[in-house]
Design a protein around this motif. Structure first.
Motif, PDB file in Angstrom:
ATOM      1  N   GLU A   1      32.078 -27.209 -39.359  1.00 49.16           N
ATOM      2  CA  GLU A   1      31.615 -26.254 -38.359  1.00 49.16           C
ATOM      3  C   GLU A   1      31.344 -26.933 -37.019  1.00 49.16           C
ATOM      4  O   GLU A   1      31.623 -26.376 -35.963  1.00 49.16           O
ATOM      5  CB  GLU A   1      30.354 -25.537 -38.853  1.00 49.16           C
ATOM      6  CG  GLU A   1      30.625 -24.527 -39.955  1.00 49.16           C
ATOM      7  CD  GLU A   1      30.658 -25.166 -41.336  1.00 49.16           C
ATOM      8  OE1 GLU A   1      30.412 -26.385 -41.438  1.00 49.16           O
ATOM      9  OE2 GLU A   1      30.930 -24.449 -42.305  1.00 49.16           O
ATOM     10  N   LEU A   2      30.788 -28.147 -37.074  1.00 46.52           N
ATOM     11  CA  LEU A   2      30.533 -28.886 -35.840  1.00 46.52           C
ATOM     12  C   LEU A   2      31.826 -29.210 -35.107  1.00 46.52           C
ATOM     13  O   LEU A   2      31.922 -29.044 -33.887  1.00 46.52           O
ATOM     14  CB  LEU A   2      29.760 -30.174 -36.138  1.00 46.52           C
ATOM     15  CG  LEU A   2      28.305 -30.012 -36.554  1.00 46.52           C
ATOM     16  CD1 LEU A   2      27.748 -31.346 -37.048  1.00 46.52           C
ATOM     17  CD2 LEU A   2      27.487 -29.489 -35.394  1.00 46.52           C
ATOM     18  N   MET A   3      32.825 -29.657 -35.846  1.00 49.76           N
ATOM     19  CA  MET A   3      34.102 -30.000 -35.215  1.00 49.76           C
ATOM     20  C   MET A   3      34.795 -28.759 -34.669  1.00 49.76           C
ATOM     21  O   MET A   3      35.430 -28.804 -33.621  1.00 49.76           O
ATOM     22  CB  MET A   3      35.007 -30.730 -36.209  1.00 49.76           C
ATOM     23  CG  MET A   3      34.465 -32.076 -36.632  1.00 49.76           C
ATOM     24  SD  MET A   3      33.968 -33.148 -35.259  1.00 49.76           S
ATOM     25  CE  MET A   3      35.507 -33.466 -34.480  1.00 49.76           C
ATOM     26  N   MET A   4      34.667 -27.637 -35.374  1.00 47.72           N
ATOM     27  CA  MET A   4      35.247 -26.392 -34.883  1.00 47.72           C
ATOM     28  C   MET A   4      34.575 -25.970 -33.579  1.00 47.72           C
ATOM     29  O   MET A   4      35.247 -25.558 -32.628  1.00 47.72           O
ATOM     30  CB  MET A   4      35.097 -25.285 -35.928  1.00 47.72           C
ATOM     31  CG  MET A   4      35.768 -23.987 -35.531  1.00 47.72           C
ATOM     32  SD  MET A   4      35.728 -22.725 -36.810  1.00 47.72           S
ATOM     33  CE  MET A   4      33.980 -22.361 -36.894  1.00 47.72           C
ATOM     34  N   GLY A   5      33.261 -26.111 -33.510  1.00 42.63           N
ATOM     35  CA  GLY A   5      32.539 -25.757 -32.289  1.00 42.63           C
ATOM     36  C   GLY A   5      32.874 -26.666 -31.126  1.00 42.63           C
ATOM     37  O   GLY A   5      33.075 -26.207 -29.995  1.00 42.63           O
ATOM     38  N   VAL A   6      32.962 -27.963 -31.388  1.00 44.08           N
ATOM     39  CA  VAL A   6      33.318 -28.913 -30.331  1.00 44.08           C
ATOM     40  C   VAL A   6      34.744 -28.666 -29.856  1.00 44.08           C
ATOM     41  O   VAL A   6      35.021 -28.676 -28.650  1.00 44.08           O
ATOM     42  CB  VAL A   6      33.138 -30.370 -30.828  1.00 44.08           C
ATOM     43  CG1 VAL A   6      33.747 -31.361 -29.864  1.00 44.08           C
ATOM     44  CG2 VAL A   6      31.675 -30.671 -31.047  1.00 44.08           C
ATOM     45  N   GLY A   7      35.652 -28.412 -30.772  1.00 45.84           N
ATOM     46  CA  GLY A   7      37.039 -28.120 -30.389  1.00 45.84           C
ATOM     47  C   GLY A   7      37.149 -26.860 -29.547  1.00 45.84           C
ATOM     48  O   GLY A   7      37.870 -26.821 -28.549  1.00 45.84           O
ATOM     49  N   ALA A   8      36.422 -25.825 -29.934  1.00 47.10           N
ATOM     50  CA  ALA A   8      36.440 -24.575 -29.173  1.00 47.10           C
ATOM     51  C   ALA A   8      35.866 -24.784 -27.775  1.00 47.10           C
ATOM     52  O   ALA A   8      36.390 -24.256 -26.791  1.00 47.10           O
ATOM     53  CB  ALA A   8      35.653 -23.503 -29.915  1.00 47.10           C
ATOM     54  N   ALA A   9      34.803 -25.571 -27.685  1.00 44.52           N
ATOM     55  CA  ALA A   9      34.211 -25.853 -26.374  1.00 44.52           C
ATOM     56  C   ALA A   9      35.185 -26.628 -25.488  1.00 44.52           C
ATOM     57  O   ALA A   9      35.319 -26.323 -24.292  1.00 44.52           O
ATOM     58  CB  ALA A   9      32.915 -26.635 -26.544  1.00 44.52           C
ATOM     59  N   LEU A  10      35.872 -27.600 -26.058  1.00 44.41           N
ATOM     60  CA  LEU A  10      36.822 -28.387 -25.256  1.00 44.41           C
ATOM     61  C   LEU A  10      38.007 -27.547 -24.786  1.00 44.41           C
ATOM     62  O   LEU A  10      38.451 -27.683 -23.640  1.00 44.41           O
ATOM     63  CB  LEU A  10      37.310 -29.589 -26.062  1.00 44.41           C
ATOM     64  CG  LEU A  10      36.278 -30.685 -26.293  1.00 44.41           C
ATOM     65  CD1 LEU A  10      36.831 -31.744 -27.238  1.00 44.41           C
ATOM     66  CD2 LEU A  10      35.851 -31.312 -24.978  1.00 44.41           C
ATOM     67  N   VAL A  11      38.500 -26.669 -25.646  1.00 36.20           N
ATOM     68  CA  VAL A  11      39.603 -25.789 -25.235  1.00 36.20           C
ATOM     69  C   VAL A  11      39.135 -24.852 -24.124  1.00 36.20           C
ATOM     70  O   VAL A  11      39.847 -24.637 -23.132  1.00 36.20           O
ATOM     71  CB  VAL A  11      40.138 -24.993 -26.445  1.00 36.20           C
ATOM     72  CG1 VAL A  11      41.075 -23.887 -26.013  1.00 36.20           C
ATOM     73  CG2 VAL A  11      40.846 -25.928 -27.412  1.00 36.20           C
ATOM     74  N   SER A  12      37.934 -24.305 -24.254  1.00 36.58           N
ATOM     75  CA  SER A  12      37.410 -23.387 -23.239  1.00 36.58           C
ATOM     76  C   SER A  12      37.175 -24.094 -21.912  1.00 36.58           C
ATOM     77  O   SER A  12      37.485 -23.553 -20.845  1.00 36.58           O
ATOM     78  CB  SER A  12      36.099 -22.766 -23.721  1.00 36.58           C
ATOM     79  OG  SER A  12      36.320 -22.017 -24.882  1.00 36.58           O
ATOM     80  N   VAL A  13      36.633 -25.302 -21.964  1.00 38.26           N
ATOM     81  CA  VAL A  13      36.416 -26.063 -20.726  1.00 38.26           C
ATOM     82  C   VAL A  13      37.750 -26.407 -20.080  1.00 38.26           C
ATOM     83  O   VAL A  13      37.905 -26.307 -18.858  1.00 38.26           O
ATOM     84  CB  VAL A  13      35.576 -27.332 -21.013  1.00 38.26           C
ATOM     85  CG1 VAL A  13      35.592 -28.277 -19.831  1.00 38.26           C
ATOM     86  CG2 VAL A  13      34.153 -26.944 -21.355  1.00 38.26           C
ATOM     87  N   GLY A  14      38.723 -26.794 -20.875  1.00 37.03           N
ATOM     88  CA  GLY A  14      40.045 -27.109 -20.330  1.00 37.03           C
ATOM     89  C   GLY A  14      40.681 -25.912 -19.651  1.00 37.03           C
ATOM     90  O   GLY A  14      41.251 -26.026 -18.565  1.00 37.03           O
ATOM     91  N   ALA A  15      40.576 -24.749 -20.284  1.00 38.55           N
ATOM     92  CA  ALA A  15      41.119 -23.540 -19.660  1.00 38.55           C
ATOM     93  C   ALA A  15      40.322 -23.180 -18.410  1.00 38.55           C
ATOM     94  O   ALA A  15      40.887 -22.724 -17.411  1.00 38.55           O
ATOM     95  CB  ALA A  15      41.091 -22.382 -20.657  1.00 38.55           C
TER      96      ALA A  15
END
Length: 58
Positions: free
Chosen positions: A14-28
């Motif tokens: 769950e932590l990795m999923m949250g970090v990945g989602a945050a990085l994709v959102s910041v990149g966009a």
């Protein structure tokens, strides 16, 4: 310290999923701010659906 390590290990996916989602959102958001906000909302919805469907070991 062991309790913290066990807690992180239990929720690593769950932590990795949250970090990945945050990085994709910041990149966009760096490319185009409204796209980042929309992406963050879509990732939150997807995470909620996956969490509900996953069930877990409660």
């Amino acid at each position: 310290m062991k309790a913290l390590k066990d807690g992180v290990a239990a929720y690593a996916t769950e932590l990795m999923m949250g970090v990945g989602a945050a990085l994709v959102s910041v990149g966009a958001g760096i490319i185009y701010l409204p796209a980042g906000i929309i992406t963050a909302g879509a990732m939150l919805l997807a995470g909620a659906v996956l969490s509900c469907l996953g069930g877990g070991k409660a």
